[in-house]
Design an enzyme around this catalytic site. Structure first.
Site, PDB file in Angstrom:
ATOM      1  N   SER A 131     -47.001  -7.732 -51.310  1.00 53.82           N
ATOM      2  CA  SER A 131     -47.213  -7.130 -52.628  1.00 53.82           C
ATOM      3  C   SER A 131     -48.647  -7.307 -53.118  1.00 53.82           C
ATOM      4  CB  SER A 131     -46.252  -7.748 -53.648  1.00 53.82           C
ATOM      5  OG  SER A 131     -44.914  -7.444 -53.338  1.00 53.82           O
ATOM      6  N   GLU A 246     -34.936  -9.604 -43.109  1.00 55.56           N
ATOM      7  CA  GLU A 246     -34.721 -10.274 -44.394  1.00 55.56           C
ATOM      8  C   GLU A 246     -33.266 -10.173 -44.838  1.00 55.56           C
ATOM      9  OE1 GLU A 246     -37.166 -10.566 -48.597  1.00 55.56           O
ATOM     10  OE2 GLU A 246     -36.982  -8.611 -47.624  1.00 55.56           O
TER      11      GLU A 246
END
Length: 390
Positions: A131, A246
Site C-alpha cells: 500500500s 493470504e
C-alpha cells in the site's frame, strides 16, 4: 469438502496441542495471552526461533526448507491448536504465510536457498510493502519507482501500513520499474533489506494505542539485482499469487481466535446480566451462526486444489470475516456498557474486549476495504462489467 478429521489427524492434533500447551506452561508462559502485536517483540522473536527449532514454524513447507510437508488437514489442525493454546499472533506471519509461499512458487533455487531456511528458523522477519498513500486497496496505482544501477535495484518512494516494519529484517516491495507504465503493467516484485541508510520507518499510532503499522520511506534504497522475484514487469502476477496465499490455512486459526473472543463476550454477558436481554441473546446467536458459516466457507475455500490463484470463495472471505468481527466488537461494547470506555490501568492499556472493539474498526479497511472487496467480487467472481475508469 471434508468437514471432519481422520484418526491419524486427531493423533497429530494431540501431538501439536501437547507441545504448544507445554511451551505456554513452561519457558514461554510470559507471552501467553498477549493480544497486541507489538508487545514483547524480542521474546516473540525467540518464540519464532523455538518454533523453527522444532519444525513447527511452517509445517506445510517441504522438509528440505525447514517444514514438515504437513497435509492441508494437519496445517488446519495446527492453526486451530495454536490459537486454542492462547499463543499470541505470529510476528513473522508475513514471512511464513506470504513471503515463503511466494518464494516456493515463483522464486529461483538460489532465492529459496537464500531466504527460506532463515524464515523457517525464525531468524528473518518479513514485512509487506504494497500500500501507498495514493494506492491503498488499488494496488495497481503504486508510484514507488525502481531502476537498475550498477548491478543493483535502486528504489524511491513511500509505502504505508507496513505492519511490524519496525521489527522486521526484510520487506517485499511492489515497485514500478517501467517508466511511463500505468495500472498493473510495468510493476516488479523485489526483496529488500530494511537495515540500510536508504530506508526510514516511522510508526503510526493507532486508536487502541498500539503502533503495529508504519510508514516506510525509500530514498535510493538498494537491493541486489537478483532479489527480483520473477521477471521485470511480472510484479502484478506475483502479487496476486501472494494474495491468494493470504487466504490460506491461517484463516482457520484466525477463526479460533474469534471463537475465544465470542466466548469472552458470552462470559461478559452473563457477568453483567445482559444475557437475560432477548436482543443481546439474539445477537450472540447470530454471531455464533456467522462463525459457523465462516468455518464451513473457509473449508470449502481451502478444498480448492489450486492455491496460487484467488477463486470466487476466497474473494468473499475478507469482507465476510471483517464485517462479522466489526459487529462483534460493537456487541462487546453494548454488553460492557460505560465501564468499557475507561481503561483500568495506564493510558491505552485496554482490556481484551475494548481492544477488540477498537481494533475491529480497522478490519473493514486494511487488506482491502469492503468497498473494494465488493468490486472484486463483482468483476472477478461474477464477471460483471468493470466500473468506468476515469
Amino acid at each position: 469438502m471434508k468437514l471432519g478429521f481422520s484418526a491419524s489427524d486427531e493423533a497429530f492434533r494431540a501431538e501439536c496441542a501437547d507441545w504448544l500447551k507445554g511451551q505456554m506452561a513452561g519457558e514461554f508462559k510470559d507471552i501467553k495471552g498477549i493480544t497486541q502485536l507489538t508487545a514483547m517483540p524480542e521474546r516473540r522473536k525467540e518464540w519464532e526461533q523455538q518454533l523453527g527449532a522444532h519444525r513447527w514454524g511452517c509445517i506445510g513447507w517441504p522438509v528440505e526448507w525447514g517444514g514438515r510437508a504437513a497435509t492441508l488437514a494437519q496445517q488446519v489442525i495446527f492453526a486451530e491448536e495454536y490459537a486454542r493454546a492462547g499463543i499470541p499472533g505470529r510476528i513473522n506471519h508475513i514471512g511464513v504465510e506470504l513471503a515463503g509461499p511466494t518464494l516456493l512458487t515463483f522464486g529461483t533455487d538460489e532465492q529459496k536457498r537464500r531466504f527460506l531456511p532463515d524464515i523457517a528458523a525464525g531468524r528473518t522477519i518479513f514485512c509487506q510493502g504494497f500500500s501507498e498513500p495514493g494506492a491503498g486497496s488499488d494496488l495497481a496505482s503504486v508510484r514507488t519507482k525502481g531502476h537498475v544501477e550498477n548491478g543493483e535495484w535502486v528504489v524511491n518512494g513511500q509505502k504505508i501500513w507496513t505492519s511490524l516494519a519496525h521489527i522486521s529484517d526484510w520487506i517485499f516491495v511492489v515497485t514500478r520499474t517501467t517508466e511511463g507504465s500505468q495500472g498493473p503493467k510495468g510493476l516488479s516484485f523485489l526483496m529488500m533489506p530494511l537495515d540500510q541508510p536508504g530506508i526510514e520507518v516511522r510508526p503510526i499510532r493507532q486508536i487502541n494505542g498500539d503502533a503495529e503499522f508504519n510508514e516506510t520511506f525509500f530514498t535510493d534504497a538498494r537491493c541486489p539485482q537478483d532479489s527480483l522475484i520473477g521477471a521485470p514487469g511480472d510484479g502484478w502476477r506475483i502479487a496476486m499469487g501472494l494474495l491468494a496465499f493470504e487466504r490460506g490455512v491461517s484463516t482457520l486459526g484466525q477463526q479460533m481466535g474469534f471463537r475465544t473472543e465470542l466466548d469472552d463476550i458470552i462470559a461478559a454477558a452473563k457477568a453483567t446480566g445482559k444475557s437475560a436481554d432477548p436482543v443481546i441473546r439474539q445477537r450472540i446467536a447470530s454471531a455464533q451462526t456467522g462463525l459457523n458459516l465462516m468455518r464451513y466457507g473457509a473449508l470449502r475455500m481451502l478444498s480448492n486444489t489450486d492455491h496460487s490463484a484467488i477463486d470466487g470463495a476466497a474473494l468473499t472471505y475478507k469482507i465476510q470475516w471483517a464485517t462479522w468481527r466489526r459487529a462483534l466488537g460493537e456487541l462487546a461494547m453494548d454488553i460492557l456498557g460505560q465501564s468499557a470506555e475507561v481503561a483500568a490501568g495506564d493510558a491505552y492499556k485496554w482490556d481484551v474486549l475494548p481492544n477488540l472493539y477498537l481494533y475491529s474498526r480497522a478490519d473493514t479497511i486494511y487488506g482491502g476495504t469492503n468497498q473494494i472487496q465488493r468490486n472484486l467480487i463483482a468483476e472477478r467472481g461474477l464477471a460483471l462489467p468493470r466500473e468506468p475508469r476515469g
